[in-house]
Enzyme design. Structure first.
Site: not given
Ligand code: R5P
Length: 299
Positions: A34-36, A92-93, A126, A163, A186
């Site tokens: 069942d996915g558990e 990243r969030q 990140h 960037d 960027k």
């Molecule tokens: C963002 O600032 C990270 O350092 C990466 O540049 C980013 O997550 C890369 O995402 P994507 O490959 O989708 O451009």
């Protein structure tokens, strides 16, 4: 000490155990029809347990398995559990960018802690502020020395950050290899759309916006970033470096998410190679983090 590799990091866990001369513990982890999830620790647990588990795709499954692992080893006698998460999903969030969004990184941290983790280690997270969500010791290690070891220390080498946020990675590698580094500018237009609007290439010591063509012309450019997801950032960087006369462009990253055909798009844009660490298992994972993890755990 005993080492446990979660489903996403079995090979890395085995290499860390070998380098430390410590025991690996086999875990049976599978899904019911069942996915558990079903999870059973099949070996003896020591007082100290190291759990290595990356939380790339499938993020939610890997996180849940990690929580089961932490809680179960604690329940059956572990006194100290160190979580090594080479890639941390949801990092990243780290804030509520828009009203009503979940602060996912904080939720993940709270889950790890409440499951019973005593220490947390990751690589090139990140957003470093995510570590402040922890009440237990939490550290981000750098994969740059291992990546620098892999890059040939050739003439005309130029390490390029795609960037400004990645510039410190380029600086770290350039310092180890004693070569030049630079960064591009960027602008992110959305989760899967980036535009390298300002095509200036700045020298490390340049503070103005002047395009410095000579920084790239005839150079063997090596792009370094923490994450490659859709590859949009890297594709833009390759195009600019080619436009500015780079002799060749190679691509390195720590965390190879490589979604939506990123690998093909990067090669199509003109990259000579793509290499990454094994924070996430991928065709590109040619740089092992095992030594750095083992050295850290020994210290
Ligand atoms: C963002 O600032 C990270 O350092 C990466 O540049 C980013 O997550 C890369 O995402 P994507 O490959 O989708 O451009």
């Amino acid at each position: 000490m005993v080492i446990i590799g979660g489903s996403s990091s079995q090979d890395l866990a085995a290499k860390v155990a070998e380098k430390l001369g410590e025991r690996l513990c086999y875990v049976e982890s599978k899904k019911f029809p069942d996915g558990e999830r079903y999870l059973k620790i099949n070996g003896k647990i020591d007082d100290e347990v190291i759990i290595i588990q990356s939380t790339g795709y499938p993020q939610d499954e890997n996180i849940l398995e990690l929580l089961f692992l932490i809680k179960t080893v604690k329940d059956i006698g572990a006194k100290k559990v160190t979580v090594v998460m080479p890639y941390m999903g949801y990092a990243r969030q780290e804030k509520r960018f828009n009203p009503g969004e979940s602060v996912s990184a904080k939720i993940v941290v709270e889950l790890i802690e409440s499951a019973g983790a005593d220490e947390f280690i990751t690589f090139n997270i990140h957003e470093e502020c995510v570590l402040n969500f922890f009440n237990i010791p939490a550290k981000t290690l750098s994969a740059m020395p291992a990546i620098a070891d892999f890059i040939n220390d050739e003439e005309d080498l130029l390490i390029v950050a795609p960037d400004k946020g990645a510039y410190h990675f380029a600086q770290e590698i350039a310092q180890i290899l004693n070569c030049e580094c630079t960064y591009l500018s960027k602008v992110r237009l959305g989760p899967d759309k980036v535009e390298t609007r300002i095509v200036d290439v700045r020298c490390e010591d340049s503070s103005d916006e002047t395009v410095n063509v000579d920084a790239v012309k005839g150079k063997k450019a090596v792009i370094i970033d923490d994450i490659i997801a859709t590859g949009g950032t890297i594709v833009n960087a390759i195009k600019i470096l080619k436009q500015y006369g780079a002799k060749s462009v190679d691509v390195c990253c720590v965390h190879p998410l490589l979604v939506n055909g990123a690998t093909t798009r990067i090669y199509e844009a003109g990259a000579q190679s793509i290499i990454s660490t094994n924070s996430i298992s991928s065709d590109t994972s040619r740089v092992s983090l095992a030594n750095i993890i083992a050295d850290y755990l020994k210290s």
